[in-house]
Design an enzyme around this catalytic site. Structure first.
Site, short mmCIF file in Angstrom:
data_model
loop_
_atom_site.label_atom_id
_atom_site.label_comp_id
_atom_site.label_asym_id
_atom_site.label_seq_id
_atom_site.Cartn_x
_atom_site.Cartn_y
_atom_site.Cartn_z
N CYS A 81 0.83 -1.20 0.00
CA CYS A 81 0.00 0.00 0.00
C CYS A 81 0.87 1.26 0.00
CB CYS A 81 -0.88 -0.04 1.24
SG CYS A 81 -1.87 1.42 1.52
N HIS A 82 0.27 2.39 -0.41
CA HIS A 82 1.01 3.66 -0.43
C HIS A 82 1.51 4.07 0.95
CE1 HIS A 82 -0.41 4.43 -4.55
NE2 HIS A 82 0.73 5.08 -4.60
N THR A 83 0.77 3.67 1.99
CA THR A 83 1.17 4.06 3.35
C THR A 83 2.50 3.39 3.72
OG1 THR A 83 -1.17 4.16 3.83
CG2 THR A 83 0.32 4.34 5.69
N HIS A 88 0.58 -3.79 6.12
CA HIS A 88 -0.64 -3.69 6.92
C HIS A 88 -1.87 -4.18 6.17
CE1 HIS A 88 -0.40 -0.01 4.58
NE2 HIS A 88 -1.71 0.07 4.68
N GLU A 89 -1.68 -4.76 4.97
CA GLU A 89 -2.86 -5.20 4.21
C GLU A 89 -2.88 -6.73 4.15
OE1 GLU A 89 -4.41 -2.29 0.90
OE2 GLU A 89 -3.84 -4.16 -0.08
N CYS A 116 -12.67 -2.52 19.33
CA CYS A 116 -12.80 -3.23 20.61
C CYS A 116 -14.27 -3.44 20.95
CB CYS A 116 -12.08 -2.48 21.74
SG CYS A 116 -12.95 -1.00 22.31
N CYS A 166 -15.06 0.71 23.88
CA CYS A 166 -14.54 2.03 24.26
C CYS A 166 -15.58 3.10 23.94
CB CYS A 166 -13.21 2.33 23.55
SG CYS A 166 -13.39 2.73 21.79
N CYS A 177 -16.15 3.33 20.13
CA CYS A 177 -16.85 2.19 19.53
C CYS A 177 -18.33 2.19 19.90
CB CYS A 177 -16.21 0.87 19.96
SG CYS A 177 -14.68 0.48 19.08
N CYS A 202 -11.37 3.44 16.99
CA CYS A 202 -11.33 2.79 18.30
C CYS A 202 -10.18 3.35 19.12
CB CYS A 202 -11.15 1.28 18.10
SG CYS A 202 -10.91 0.33 19.60
N ARG A 239 -4.77 2.68 20.77
CA ARG A 239 -4.25 3.72 19.89
C ARG A 239 -2.82 4.14 20.24
NH1 ARG A 239 -6.91 5.96 16.03
NH2 ARG A 239 -6.23 8.00 15.38
N CYS A 252 -7.15 -2.71 3.82
CA CYS A 252 -6.86 -1.27 3.75
C CYS A 252 -7.51 -0.64 2.54
CB CYS A 252 -5.36 -1.00 3.78
SG CYS A 252 -4.96 0.77 3.72
N ARG A 292 -2.93 -2.80 -7.71
CA ARG A 292 -2.40 -3.32 -6.46
C ARG A 292 -1.47 -4.52 -6.67
NH1 ARG A 292 -2.42 -0.18 -2.81
NH2 ARG A 292 -3.62 -0.57 -0.92
CU CU Z 1 -2.96 1.10 3.42
#
Ligand code: CU
Length: 370
Positions: A40-42, A62-63, A92, A95, A98, A106, A110, A169, A365
């Site tokens: 991903c770009h992130t 993260h994907e 969760c 919280c 949520c 959430c 964090r 993502c 992708r």
């Molecule tokens: Cu991403």
């Protein structure tokens, strides 16, 4: 255990695939065997050093999607053998955020997630005794990862990981923006700026919501063809110098603008265009892109006074454990095409090639399969 993972050692340098140590899951944590992970770009954004909150060394990614291998003490949400999608945006369910019903952000983990450690304040990753921090609470450019149970969406076992990982993502961010955040109404006119994976997800989400007209704007005529496949009815190739996408959208809508606009580029100039292309009176502009450090979005106040609303959404407002399994089911029922988002399949050792393809804007992708 020993795992192979892609480590960001230094900003601006290629990732290095190497062997690391991964400690087993502690209380509330889960060991996941990763089967596939989108690039991903992130990940690229952090690898480049542009992300002000970035750190090294860390395992990016993260994907991810895969299967639960083992669970720590007290885990109730998943069991070994469950098929899961990793969530950088956990849920969760208890919280203050949520339970508000107003946001998908959430609060449970964090702070520790941002510091690159598990909720108990320590990382599970290390190398020769030296701790290595997690990334986005996921670190899925790896054969295995350990994550809190609230950050895993349990999905149908039939779903292929190398396709549904896009719902961890990019695809879910766009789909969610149209379906859950903006809640596009049937018969609407929508405009989507940028048709990478997030923008394409927004196009698909607008179509699912019953939009009548979907105007897609991008620099690439090739990507716009993909947008057409996902339901775009009008295409605008931007960036040709004399092409003003805002004016074109106004011309297409009797001078009023679109009911819903979506920005998926991360460019503040394009965000401003998305605001200006939203309809006078009730147009809603949803900002999704991550802008560069220190950049701000300039809006002429008149656009707000005359009834436009600007909103934004992390992960498109998608509630990870609630909505991601629903999106997977839509895919399995044939009501959501995710296959068309995947342009390349690569190995973990080719992870840097995934970045190169993204920088060259080649395809939509790249997915790493393990
Ligand atoms: Cu991403």
């Amino acid at each position: 255990m020993k795992i192979r993972a892609a480590v960001l050692e230094e900003f601006g340098q290629p990732l290095q695939v190497q062997e690391l140590d991964l400690e087993g899951p502690k209380a509330g944590e889960v060991l996941v065997k990763i089967e596939a992970c989108g690039v991903c770009h992130t990940d690229l954004y952090t690898a480049s050093g542009a992300d002000p909150s970035g750190y090294v060394p860390t395992v990016l990614g993260h994907e991810g999607a895969g299967f639960v291998e083992a669970v720590g003490e007290g885990v109730t949400l998943v069991r070994p053998g469950d098929h899961v999608i990793t969530l950088f945006s956990p849920e969760c369910g208890v919280c203050i955020h949520c339970t508000s019903g107003k946001t998908n952000l959430c609060m449970a983990i964090r702070e520790t997630q941002g510091q690159g450690v598990m909720p108990d304040g320590t990382p599970r990753l290390s190398r020769d005794g030296e701790p290595i921090r997690h990334f986005m609470g996921t670190s899925t450019f790896a054969e295995y990862t350990v994550m809190p149970e609230i950050a895993l969406a349990k999905i149908n076992k039939e779903a292929e990981s190398d396709v549904v990982c896009t719902l961890a993502c990019g695809a879910a961010t766009g789909l969610g923006a149209a379906m859950y955040r903006a809640q596009v109404e049937p018969g609407s006119t929508c405009a989507v700026f940028g048709t990478g994976l997030v923008g394409l997800g927004a196009v698909a989400g607008c179509k699912i919501q019953g939009a009548e007209r979907i105007i897609a704007v991008d620099l690439s005529a090739d990507r716009l063809e993909v947008a057409k496949h996902y339901g775009a009815t009008d295409l605008i190739v931007a960036g040709g110098g004399d092409v003003d996408p805002v004016q074109q959208i106004l011309d297409m809508t009797d001078g009023f603008g679109a009911d819903y606009t979506f920005e998926a580029t991360g460019l503040v100039g394009v965000m401003a265009q998305a605001v200006e292309a939203a309809r006078m009176g009730w147009g809603v502009c949803t900002v999704l892109g991550v802008a560069g450090k220190g950049e701000t979005l300039a809006i002429v106040p008149r656009f707000l006074i005359t009834g436009r609303t600007v909103i934004g959404g992390s992960f498109g407002g998608t509630r990870g454990r609630t909505n991601v399994p629903q999106l997977v089911d839509m895919y399995l029922e044939g009501n959501l095409d995710l296959d068309g988002f995947i342009s390349h399949r690569i190995t973990l050792d080719e992870v840097n090639k995934g970045f190169e393809l993204m920088e060259a804007q080649d395809g939509i992708r790249s997915v790493i399969t393990f």
